[in-house]
Design a protein around this motif. Sequence first.
Motif, PDB file in Angstrom:
ATOM      1  N   LYS A   1       0.793  -1.223   0.000  1.00 30.98           N
ATOM      2  CA  LYS A   1       0.000   0.000   0.000  1.00 30.98           C
ATOM      3  C   LYS A   1       0.829   1.279   0.000  1.00 30.98           C
ATOM      4  N   PHE A   2       1.881   1.318   0.808  1.00 33.25           N
ATOM      5  CA  PHE A   2       2.653   2.554   0.945  1.00 33.25           C
ATOM      6  C   PHE A   2       3.585   2.765  -0.241  1.00 33.25           C
ATOM      7  N   ASP A   3       3.865   4.049  -0.533  1.00 37.18           N
ATOM      8  CA  ASP A   3       4.666   4.392  -1.699  1.00 37.18           C
ATOM      9  C   ASP A   3       6.150   4.544  -1.398  1.00 37.18           C
ATOM     10  N   LYS A   4       6.504   4.995  -0.209  1.00 37.24           N
ATOM     11  CA  LYS A   4       7.913   5.229   0.120  1.00 37.24           C
ATOM     12  C   LYS A   4       8.667   3.909   0.208  1.00 37.24           C
ATOM     13  N   LEU A   5       9.846   3.883  -0.379  1.00 31.38           N
ATOM     14  CA  LEU A   5      10.644   2.658  -0.427  1.00 31.38           C
ATOM     15  C   LEU A   5      11.039   2.188   0.970  1.00 31.38           C
ATOM     16  N   LEU A   6      11.439   3.127   1.840  1.00 30.25           N
ATOM     17  CA  LEU A   6      11.842   2.751   3.197  1.00 30.25           C
ATOM     18  C   LEU A   6      10.678   2.111   3.954  1.00 30.25           C
TER      19      LEU A   6
ATOM     20  N   LYS B   1       8.142   0.520   2.628  1.00 32.56           N
ATOM     21  CA  LYS B   1       7.936  -0.796   2.020  1.00 32.56           C
ATOM     22  C   LYS B   1       8.922  -1.811   2.585  1.00 32.56           C
ATOM     23  N   ILE B   2      10.189  -1.405   2.696  1.00 30.33           N
ATOM     24  CA  ILE B   2      11.221  -2.309   3.204  1.00 30.33           C
ATOM     25  C   ILE B   2      10.954  -2.670   4.659  1.00 30.33           C
ATOM     26  N   VAL B   3      10.555  -1.694   5.474  1.00 32.46           N
ATOM     27  CA  VAL B   3      10.279  -1.948   6.892  1.00 32.46           C
ATOM     28  C   VAL B   3       9.129  -2.937   7.033  1.00 32.46           C
ATOM     29  N   PHE B   4       8.017  -2.698   6.345  1.00 31.31           N
ATOM     30  CA  PHE B   4       6.872  -3.607   6.469  1.00 31.31           C
ATOM     31  C   PHE B   4       7.170  -4.979   5.878  1.00 31.31           C
ATOM     32  N   PHE B   5       7.932  -5.041   4.797  1.00 33.04           N
ATOM     33  CA  PHE B   5       8.291  -6.341   4.235  1.00 33.04           C
ATOM     34  C   PHE B   5       9.196  -7.109   5.197  1.00 33.04           C
ATOM     35  N   SER B   6      10.132  -6.419   5.846  1.00 31.55           N
ATOM     36  CA  SER B   6      11.003  -7.067   6.827  1.00 31.55           C
ATOM     37  C   SER B   6      10.200  -7.585   8.015  1.00 31.55           C
ATOM     38  N   LEU B   7       9.249  -6.783   8.479  1.00 28.87           N
ATOM     39  CA  LEU B   7       8.398  -7.220   9.588  1.00 28.87           C
ATOM     40  C   LEU B   7       7.539  -8.414   9.180  1.00 28.87           C
ATOM     41  N   SER B   8       7.120  -8.448   7.918  1.00 31.37           N
ATOM     42  CA  SER B   8       6.323  -9.594   7.464  1.00 31.37           C
ATOM     43  C   SER B   8       7.160 -10.873   7.470  1.00 31.37           C
ATOM     44  N   ILE B   9       8.425 -10.774   7.104  1.00 27.47           N
ATOM     45  CA  ILE B   9       9.312 -11.944   7.132  1.00 27.47           C
ATOM     46  C   ILE B   9       9.497 -12.435   8.568  1.00 27.47           C
ATOM     47  N   LEU B  10       9.653 -11.498   9.498  1.00 29.66           N
ATOM     48  CA  LEU B  10       9.774 -11.850  10.919  1.00 29.66           C
ATOM     49  C   LEU B  10       8.526 -12.609  11.380  1.00 29.66           C
TER      50      LEU B  10
ATOM     51  N   ILE C   1     -11.931  -1.139  -8.706  1.00 30.02           N
ATOM     52  CA  ILE C   1     -11.481   0.219  -8.393  1.00 30.02           C
ATOM     53  C   ILE C   1     -10.681   0.212  -7.107  1.00 30.02           C
ATOM     54  N   ASP C   2      -9.533   0.853  -7.128  1.00 27.05           N
ATOM     55  CA  ASP C   2      -8.705   1.013  -5.946  1.00 27.05           C
ATOM     56  C   ASP C   2      -9.362   2.042  -5.037  1.00 27.05           C
ATOM     57  N   PRO C   3      -9.629   1.678  -3.756  1.00 29.04           N
ATOM     58  CA  PRO C   3     -10.291   2.648  -2.872  1.00 29.04           C
ATOM     59  C   PRO C   3      -9.448   3.878  -2.569  1.00 29.04           C
ATOM     60  N   ASP C   4      -8.137   3.805  -2.770  1.00 31.97           N
ATOM     61  CA  ASP C   4      -7.270   4.958  -2.507  1.00 31.97           C
ATOM     62  C   ASP C   4      -7.193   5.917  -3.669  1.00 31.97           C
TER      63      ASP C   4
END
Length: 186
Positions: free
Chosen positions: A128-133, A135-144, A181-184
């Motif tokens: 959902k989020f656009d900022k790369l940092l 995205k990386i934080v949430f992806f890392s937390l998902s792996i955890l 349709i994307d709600p955002d």
Amino acid sequence: KSKQKLFQWGFPEICYCVFCILVAVDLYVLGVDPTEKLPDNIAIYFIVYYFSIFLARSLTFQQLRWTCYLSNYVAVITCLIVFLQLISGSATFVNNETRLASGLAGNPISLGYVGAYGFLTSIILSIKFDKLLTKIVFFSLSILCLIITFLSATRSATIFITIGLMIIIGTSLLIKLKLIIDPDDD
């Protein structure tokens, strides 16, 4: 208007009532001993489900969105604490030291579902989020959270992740193909 929204009958409420009727018929009409078929805390399931419907009806979409963010943070923090316990050697393992558990009850199933929920919601937030940092934080937390889920060795949580990923991928493809349709997008 908000009172009308709280007490309206829709599809979830009808499904809930049909489910309650079927449980009552199964237990009392068919003459089956309820202690053999139902878990001890079935009343809690009914209450929590009805409260969830009531809460979803009473919140605005923005409030519901923040509730989802908050629940993601709680799940991720729980997984982070268990991961730190795992690193420090103070984590609890059950079933011949094969399944990671948490909490006072030492229940690996609860931990598996918390991890699965944290994984899926973190994946959604990383998309959902656009900022790369971010995205990386949430992806890392998902792996955890995924690691914690796999260490709990809970089959149903793994199935939950598989079905959830299929829904996320399918919805993302449909949004990209402009079939829904994307709600955002305003």
